[in-house]
Design an enzyme around this catalytic site. Structure first.
Site, PDB file in Angstrom:
ATOM      1  N   CYS A  31      -0.835   6.545   8.711  1.00  0.00           N
ATOM      2  CA  CYS A  31      -1.205   5.224   8.185  1.00  0.00           C
ATOM      3  C   CYS A  31      -2.327   5.450   7.178  1.00  0.00           C
ATOM      4  O   CYS A  31      -2.299   6.414   6.415  1.00  0.00           O
ATOM      5  CB  CYS A  31      -1.605   4.267   9.312  1.00  0.00           C
ATOM      6  SG  CYS A  31      -2.992   4.846  10.315  1.00  0.00           S
ATOM      7  N   ARG A  35       0.839  -1.203   0.000  1.00  0.00           N
ATOM      8  CA  ARG A  35       0.000   0.000   0.000  1.00  0.00           C
ATOM      9  C   ARG A  35       0.872   1.251   0.000  1.00  0.00           C
ATOM     10  O   ARG A  35       0.569   2.232  -0.684  1.00  0.00           O
ATOM     11  CB  ARG A  35      -0.936  -0.008   1.210  1.00  0.00           C
ATOM     12  CG  ARG A  35      -2.029  -1.063   1.143  1.00  0.00           C
ATOM     13  CD  ARG A  35      -2.788  -1.172   2.462  1.00  0.00           C
ATOM     14  NE  ARG A  35      -3.442   0.086   2.823  1.00  0.00           N
ATOM     15  CZ  ARG A  35      -4.023   0.302   3.999  1.00  0.00           C
ATOM     16  NH1 ARG A  35      -4.028  -0.656   4.933  1.00  0.00           N
ATOM     17  NH2 ARG A  35      -4.605   1.460   4.262  1.00  0.00           N
TER      18      ARG A  35
END
Length: 317
Positions: A268, A208
């Site tokens: 995040c 990611r």
């Protein structure tokens, strides 16, 4: 049974400069399953204990955390709903709520000014969302908060008692006062692209971060903020789901060239697993790591295409 309160910092676990910057005592961030089991079996004199199950899962996982809580939880625990205890007016996921809302919410869960809060979750990793709630309490001025090392996974592995059904905590009065130093905004991160006044660590999985694996949220492409370092949150955990030692965590930061003597910010996908970075730094004697609350979802939605670093599609206008 020892009281898991303040402890002297272990200078061997962090650089001398980081130790010198930190306060002399920090409240114990981790308590063991054995300690909690003993505290429940034989309540002691001192601060009242309140367990909170902060299980939370991405929608694509198809898990109902509240239903699972009612099926099994540690006796005496109350359920902390991360989506409910958030700024519901924000377009971004579970942003920090107001002081008044947080105070009312946790008061209804039995948390008062003197309560020692112990947070856990039921994730397969051991701890997943619980560090976010640990960080929230600290941001709102409540120092007496710990995490159950290994979470419900380790508790069950040890064969310790479980309860079921809805919880009925006795309401308490809680006062919240947000310390703005715990939070970074989009504007702070954007300004830092030029100033480089703080380091930024991203706790998402490597794919990611790089842009090669999809984001779990519709309409958000993977990638990362320029200049950020990737330490996936699972790197802070052992294969058994326990937190790694402070020595191992310090080595992890060193491997990634993260200097704990300098300002550090964690990010995040939406501000949840970033709190593992803050926890890891705390265990190394650095308690002052803010969270970029909007994290990647906000950054992707608001940043210019050239401010999206990705090996994949990136962002186009």
């Amino acid at each position: 049974m020892a009281e898991p309160g303040s402890r002297k910092l272990e200078n061997r676990a962090c650089s001398p400069s980081a130790a010198a910057m930190a306060p002399q005592q920090l409240f114990r961030a981790l308590v063991s399953a054995q300690w909690v089991a003993e505290a429940l079996r034989a309540p002691r004199a001192g601060p009242p204990l309140q367990l909170l199950d902060a299980s939370w899962y991405l929608p694509k996982m198809g898990r109902d955390a509240r239903r699972e809580f009612e099926e099994r939880h540690i006796p005496g625990a109350a359920f902390f709903d991360l989506d409910q205890c958030s700024d519901r007016t924000s377009p971004y996921d579970h942003m920090m709520p107001s002081e008044a809302y947080f105070a009312e919410y946790v008061g209804h869960l039995g948390v008062g000014a003197a309560t020692h809060v112990v947070v856990y979750d039921a994730s397969e990793q051991g701890l997943y969302a619980a560090p976010r709630v640990w960080w929230m309490f600290r941001a709102f001025g409540h120092r007496a908060v710990s995490l159950l090392d290994g979470g419900l996974r380790h508790w069950q592995h040890l064969g310790l008692p479980l309860g079921s059904g809805k919880s009925h905590p006795v309401p308490a009065e809680f006062r919240a006062e947000l310390d703005p130093a715990f939070i970074k905004t989009f504007e702070d991160i954007k300004e830092n692209l030029e100033s480089r006044s703080f380091q930024v660590v991203d706790a998402r999985a490597a794919g990611r971060f790089r842009g090669t694996e999809p984001e779990p949220r519709e309409g958000i492409e993977p990638g990362h903020i320029p200049g950020t370092v990737n330490i996936p949150f699972t790197d802070f955990l052992t294969k058994e789901g326990l937190e790694k030692s402070s020595e191992e965590i310090h080595h992890l930061f060193q491997e990634k060239n993260v200097d704990l003597s300098r300002p550090l910010v964690a990010t995040c996908g939406s501000g949840v697993t970033a709190c593992h970075v803050a926890l890891g730094a705390y265990l190394c004697g650095k308690p002052d790591v803010p969270i970029y609350d909007g994290s990647w979802v906000e950054w992707y939605m608001r940043a210019r295409p050239e401010e999206i670093i990705s090996e994949g599609r990136g962002k186009t206008l």
